[in-house]
Motif scaffolding. Structure first.
Motif, mmCIF file in Angstrom:
data_model
loop_
_atom_site.group_PDB
_atom_site.id
_atom_site.type_symbol
_atom_site.label_atom_id
_atom_site.label_comp_id
_atom_site.label_asym_id
_atom_site.label_seq_id
_atom_site.Cartn_x
_atom_site.Cartn_y
_atom_site.Cartn_z
ATOM 1 N N PRO A 46 0.905 -1.227 0.044
ATOM 2 C CA PRO A 46 -0.087 -0.133 0.115
ATOM 3 C C PRO A 46 0.814 1.234 -0.113
ATOM 4 O O PRO A 46 1.742 1.213 0.808
ATOM 5 N N GLY A 47 0.557 2.173 -1.052
ATOM 6 C CA GLY A 47 1.176 3.478 -0.915
ATOM 7 C C GLY A 47 2.414 3.386 -1.737
ATOM 8 O O GLY A 47 3.196 4.315 -1.932
ATOM 9 N N ALA A 48 2.876 2.094 -2.328
ATOM 10 C CA ALA A 48 4.131 2.202 -3.208
ATOM 11 C C ALA A 48 3.677 2.665 -4.502
ATOM 12 O O ALA A 48 2.790 2.498 -4.960
ATOM 13 N N ALA A 49 4.948 3.285 -5.027
ATOM 14 C CA ALA A 49 4.602 3.531 -6.521
ATOM 15 C C ALA A 49 4.513 2.548 -7.338
ATOM 16 O O ALA A 49 4.981 1.386 -7.227
ATOM 17 N N PRO A 50 3.765 2.814 -8.492
ATOM 18 C CA PRO A 50 3.577 1.563 -9.388
ATOM 19 C C PRO A 50 4.949 1.093 -10.295
ATOM 20 O O PRO A 50 5.879 2.179 -10.465
ATOM 21 N N ASP A 51 5.207 -0.151 -10.422
ATOM 22 C CA ASP A 51 6.489 -0.290 -10.988
ATOM 23 C C ASP A 51 6.326 -0.875 -12.373
ATOM 24 O O ASP A 51 5.069 -0.747 -12.839
ATOM 25 N N ALA A 52 7.433 -1.530 -12.883
ATOM 26 C CA ALA A 52 7.090 -2.061 -14.123
ATOM 27 C C ALA A 52 6.866 -3.588 -14.294
ATOM 28 O O ALA A 52 7.436 -4.346 -15.069
ATOM 29 N N GLY A 53 6.072 -4.168 -13.150
ATOM 30 C CA GLY A 53 5.846 -5.743 -13.288
ATOM 31 C C GLY A 53 4.649 -5.726 -13.890
ATOM 32 O O GLY A 53 4.314 -5.264 -14.850
ATOM 33 N N ALA A 54 4.013 -6.983 -13.403
ATOM 34 C CA ALA A 54 2.886 -7.111 -14.199
ATOM 35 C C ALA A 54 1.682 -6.143 -14.199
ATOM 36 O O ALA A 54 1.531 -5.592 -13.194
ATOM 37 N N GLY A 55 0.985 -5.999 -15.389
ATOM 38 C CA GLY A 55 -0.160 -5.090 -15.407
ATOM 39 C C GLY A 55 0.389 -3.676 -15.707
ATOM 40 O O GLY A 55 -0.404 -2.680 -15.819
ATOM 41 N N ALA A 56 1.759 -3.414 -16.020
ATOM 42 C CA ALA A 56 2.040 -2.043 -16.339
ATOM 43 C C ALA A 56 1.975 -1.477 -17.733
ATOM 44 O O ALA A 56 1.989 -2.462 -18.590
ATOM 45 N N GLY A 109 1.927 0.627 -21.329
ATOM 46 C CA GLY A 109 3.185 0.812 -22.299
ATOM 47 C C GLY A 109 3.875 2.187 -21.856
ATOM 48 O O GLY A 109 5.002 2.183 -21.448
ATOM 49 N N GLU A 110 3.075 3.286 -21.743
ATOM 50 C CA GLU A 110 3.951 4.354 -21.101
ATOM 51 C C GLU A 110 4.484 4.170 -19.419
ATOM 52 O O GLU A 110 5.575 5.057 -19.561
ATOM 53 N N SER A 111 3.886 3.486 -18.653
ATOM 54 C CA SER A 111 4.519 3.360 -17.597
ATOM 55 C C SER A 111 5.736 2.772 -17.630
ATOM 56 O O SER A 111 6.813 2.654 -17.060
ATOM 57 N N PHE A 112 5.798 1.554 -18.414
ATOM 58 C CA PHE A 112 6.987 0.784 -18.683
ATOM 59 C C PHE A 112 7.947 1.351 -19.392
ATOM 60 O O PHE A 112 9.241 1.608 -18.900
ATOM 61 N N ALA A 133 7.641 -3.170 -26.166
ATOM 62 C CA ALA A 133 7.555 -2.266 -25.071
ATOM 63 C C ALA A 133 6.515 -1.273 -25.379
ATOM 64 O O ALA A 133 5.921 -0.849 -24.219
ATOM 65 N N ARG A 134 6.444 -0.821 -26.496
ATOM 66 C CA ARG A 134 5.447 0.208 -26.629
ATOM 67 C C ARG A 134 4.133 -0.108 -26.633
ATOM 68 O O ARG A 134 3.119 0.665 -26.330
ATOM 69 N N ALA A 135 3.741 -1.302 -26.810
ATOM 70 C CA ALA A 135 2.499 -1.851 -26.768
ATOM 71 C C ALA A 135 2.165 -2.243 -25.207
ATOM 72 O O ALA A 135 0.958 -2.863 -25.070
ATOM 73 N N GLY A 136 2.846 -2.255 -24.390
ATOM 74 C CA GLY A 136 2.859 -2.450 -23.003
ATOM 75 C C GLY A 136 2.908 -4.075 -22.630
ATOM 76 O O GLY A 136 2.001 -4.492 -21.699
ATOM 77 N N ASP A 151 11.195 -9.040 -17.828
ATOM 78 C CA ASP A 151 11.624 -9.493 -19.628
ATOM 79 C C ASP A 151 12.769 -8.792 -19.943
ATOM 80 O O ASP A 151 13.572 -9.311 -20.645
ATOM 81 N N VAL A 152 13.099 -7.631 -19.308
ATOM 82 C CA VAL A 152 14.194 -6.604 -19.806
ATOM 83 C C VAL A 152 15.350 -7.245 -19.179
ATOM 84 O O VAL A 152 16.288 -7.662 -19.891
ATOM 85 N N ALA A 153 15.368 -7.506 -17.866
ATOM 86 C CA ALA A 153 16.551 -8.351 -17.337
ATOM 87 C C ALA A 153 16.914 -9.676 -17.990
ATOM 88 O O ALA A 153 17.957 -10.134 -18.067
ATOM 89 N N ARG A 154 15.958 -10.415 -18.164
ATOM 90 C CA ARG A 154 15.972 -11.618 -18.658
ATOM 91 C C ARG A 154 16.692 -11.697 -20.068
ATOM 92 O O ARG A 154 17.448 -12.513 -20.290
#
Length: 721
Positions: A47-57, A59-62, A221-224, A230-233
């Motif tokens: 709770p209260g954490a900023a959105p990350d680039a994990g599941a559900g992010a 395209g713009e957020s990622f 990446a642009r399509a979300g 995935d980037v790290a892998r």
């Protein structure tokens, strides 16, 4: 093709654990046909954490996450969006003093101009005008010329006065602190970087000849459709291509065909079901808290995020704090979660060891879950670590059984116990092609005539004279004073219990997990039977630690970071364990250990243990004697001490006595003169008393050292921030 650039080679070491519920994860039916109420899904972030680039992010957020700057920083600093601070703290003037000084400076400037303008200070200030302008300008009857000459010169004098008093009154600081922030307008969104510098366009792949793969990844990446993992892998797989371990054509074909899902982990998972901590897989960091804005912390660290990664855990971490101080929830579990994500990215192999129900994450986060003593456990634990060398198996098993009984000094070892076990394991393996099970080993250590006779007869029939000599030597030592066999038999009897009857099988009928699997990005959790079998749990913890250190150092491919997380290292600190932990740094491996108190380690081994690990954490609630050990290992530093002395002023003249009496009536104190002495002294960075009483709940003092030798001094960290 897997995330580390190789094919799936897990075999039986990483089969997914069966998950509860019906097909597709549907709720299971209760007896009588009633359906059980499904549990709400776990939140994807705290709770209260900023959105990350994990599941559900999206395209713009990622893309925003991917393009966020991550400057180089000191060890332990959360690099995601970090704004570097100066090393030294700038002098900050108190607000009251700053504003009063600015007002007084303005009034002084106004007074000076009034005196000049009204002639109280003479007309000397007009001399420069008379020297540098012709008489026709000064005596002209034109209003324009007079305005330009006289009013212009007057304006210059006023500006000169205001500039002078403005410098004295620090008007520029007043502007920056109080006015400029209120006039600041929102900054427009920064334009995307050029393609050659945009990480979303994968410039390294284009430069390496994989342009088609880069186009596919940029489109995903642009399509979300892409996650941070995935980037790290894929970056890990690309490094395997650049090092020559994987063909470029195979990598390009896999990425063009599967996009962001290419080069998967052998389990097929692309993320964890949920994340409890903040992670940045671009830098392999997990955020544990915030460095407190405290004078005892270096200014460059104050207010920054505190994060750990493989470059710091590679020197091993020891966290000490009483029960309830937050070792598991704020340190062990975030680190275990981060290492599981690193394993899914093909960068790490992690083994997490703790008591059953200790809160080390759900089974879905792991590839292998070994529940020792639980009848429903899918996997078994290999008692001999997957080795076929009797001497190596004897050394590891002796450390597990009697390592805590060895003389607790750095030079002590368990070679006599190792020899006793080797004298039995070697002949047994020669005859049977396997090592003995727990009941068979207990019978041999007890010297039961039947098993000894059968083993001797089989060796004679096979003509194994060297092994017969080993068995004869063991027989001669049986029953003699000082024979380690009796102690070994008593210790192995702790594992020869009905609760463990289905475990430690050596016949090949079970599915044992071996720490030889550290060559693969495997995620393992081992649940120890702490409740009811505390002594057996200590033996198994020492066994896993010994097998891990031996396997991590013997790996041929050390590109994977290997880490062992011990939620409770009580009883595992032995002279041999301390020596082995010291060697892990060069093997790209590390150990995370927690203790409730340093009293859980033998007194002669506390200083070597604190010296063997590079990261040391003292949590709130530490005892003063534990704090003294940390204070000794953190050492002292030179600091500036200020001694202030107030001396009473005695007036000699009548007027002075009257002034002093009036001042005493107004202030209530006698007039004094203050003397300040500044000197350099050497003091402890953190004293034992401060560690015991000045660390607030939910906080810890943490010192860091990375694998390159850079270090950070002890930092007061808020683990809840």
């Amino acid at each position: 093709m897997t995330s580390d650039g190789t094919h799936d080679a897990r075999g039986t070491h990483a089969r997914p654990v069966p998950r509860p519920g019906g097909p597709g994860g549907a709720p299971a039916a209760a007896p009588g046909g009633a359906r059980l109420v499904s549990v709400p899904p776990r939140p994807v972030r705290a709770p209260g954490a900023a959105p990350d680039a994990g599941a559900g992010a999206g395209g713009e957020s990622f893309l925003g996450w991917l393009r966020t700057p991550r400057p180089q920083a000191a060890p332990g600093v959360w690099r995601f969006g970090h704004a570097p601070r100066p090393e030294q703290e700038p002098e900050v003037i108190p607000t009251r003093q700053l504003l009063s000084g600015a007002v007084i400076a303005f009034l002084v400037g106004w007074l000076v101009w009034s005196l000049l303008n009204n002639g109280y200070l003479g007309s000397w200030w007009i001399v420069p005008l008379e020297l540098f302008t012709p008489d026709s300008w000064r005596n002209s009857r034109s209003q324009v010329v007079n305005l330009f000459v006289w009013d212009g010169y007057t304006l210059l004098v006023v500006l000169a006065i205001m500039i002078g008093v403005g410098r004295v009154g620090r008007w520029d600081e007043v502007w920056r602190r109080f006015v400029a922030p209120r006039l600041k307008r929102p900054q427009p969104a920064a334009p995307p970087p050029p393609p050659e510098a945009d990480p979303a366009e994968w410039p390294k792949l284009r430069a390496g000849g994989a342009g088609a793969a880069a186009d596919r990844l940029a489109a995903d990446a642009r399509a979300g459709l892409m996650r941070d993992i995935d980037v790290a892998r894929i970056a890990r797989a690309w490094r395997s291509v650049r090092s020559g371990n994987s063909p470029l054509a195979v990598f390009t074909d896999a990425v063009v065909r599967e996009g962001a899902a290419a080069c998967p982990h052998p389990s097929g998972d692309r993320d964890l079901p949920a994340r409890a901590a903040r992670h940045d897989l671009a830098t392999s960091q997990v955020r544990l808290g915030t460095t407190v804005d405290d004078p005892r912390n270096p200014y460059a660290y104050r207010g920054t995020g505190l994060a750990l990664g493989p470059e710091l855990i590679g020197t091993s971490l020891l966290a000490v704090g009483p029960a309830g101080s937050g070792k598991t929830g704020t340190v062990v579990w975030p680190l275990a979660e981060a290492l599981c994500l690193q394993a899914l990215a093909g960068r790490a192999a992690v083994v997490v060891v703790g008591a059953a129900g200790a809160g080390l994450g759900p089974g879905d986060d792991y590839d292998v879950v070994v529940r020792v003593g639980h009848p429903d456990s899918v996997y078994d634990l290999d008692l001999y670590g997957g080795t076929t060398d009797p001497d190596e198996a004897a050394a590891v098993l002796a450390e597990a059984l009697v390592g805590d009984l060895v003389d607790p000094h750095p030079g002590a070892d368990s070679r006599r116990s190792t020899t006793v076990l080797a004298q039995l394991l070697g002949p047994f393996h020669t005859v049977n092609g396997r090592f003995p099970s727990v009941p068979e080993l207990r019978a041999l250590l007890d010297g039961v005539p039947g098993p000894f006779g059968e083993l001797r007869k089989a060796l004679q029939e096979a003509g194994q004279e060297p092994m017969l000599r080993e068995l004869d030597a063991r027989e001669r030592q049986l029953g003699h004073p000082g024979d380690p066999g009796a102690i070994l038999a008593d210790r192995i009897a702790l594992l020869d219990r009905p609760a463990f009857a289905a475990f430690f099988d050596t016949s090949g009928q079970s599915t044992p997990f071996s720490l030889r699997a550290l060559d693969h990005p495997v995620r393992v959790r081992i649940d120890l039977p702490e409740r009811g079998h505390a002594d057996a749990s200590r033996i198994l913890a020492r066994l896993v630690l010994a097998q891990f250190t031996a396997s991590a150092a013997a790996r041929e491919d050390r590109s994977l970071f290997a880490c062992l997380v011990l939620d409770d290292a009580t009883g595992t600190v032995t002279p041999e364990a301390v020596r082995r932990v010291q060697r892990l740094r060069s093997a790209n491996a590390g150990v995370v250990m927690t203790l409730r108190t340093l009293d859980d380690a033998p007194r002669p081994l506390r200083t070597p243990l604190l010296g063997a690990v590079g990261c040391r954490m003292a949590l709130s609630g530490l005892t003063p004697w534990d704090g003294q050990d940390f204070a000794d290992v953190w050492g002292k530093e030179w600091t500036e001490a200020r001694d202030v002395t107030d001396r009473q002023i005695i007036a000699e003249e009548p007027l002075g006595k009257v002034v002093h009496a009036l001042r005493r009536v107004i202030t209530g104190r006698a007039p004094t003169a203050r003397a300040v002495t500044v000197r350099q002294v050497e003091r402890e960075r953190w004293s034992a008393s401060e560690l015991a009483h000045a660390v607030p709940p939910g906080h810890a003092v943490l010192s860091l050292t990375d694998v390159r030798g850079e270090h950070a001094p002890p930092l007061l960290v808020d683990l809840r921030g």
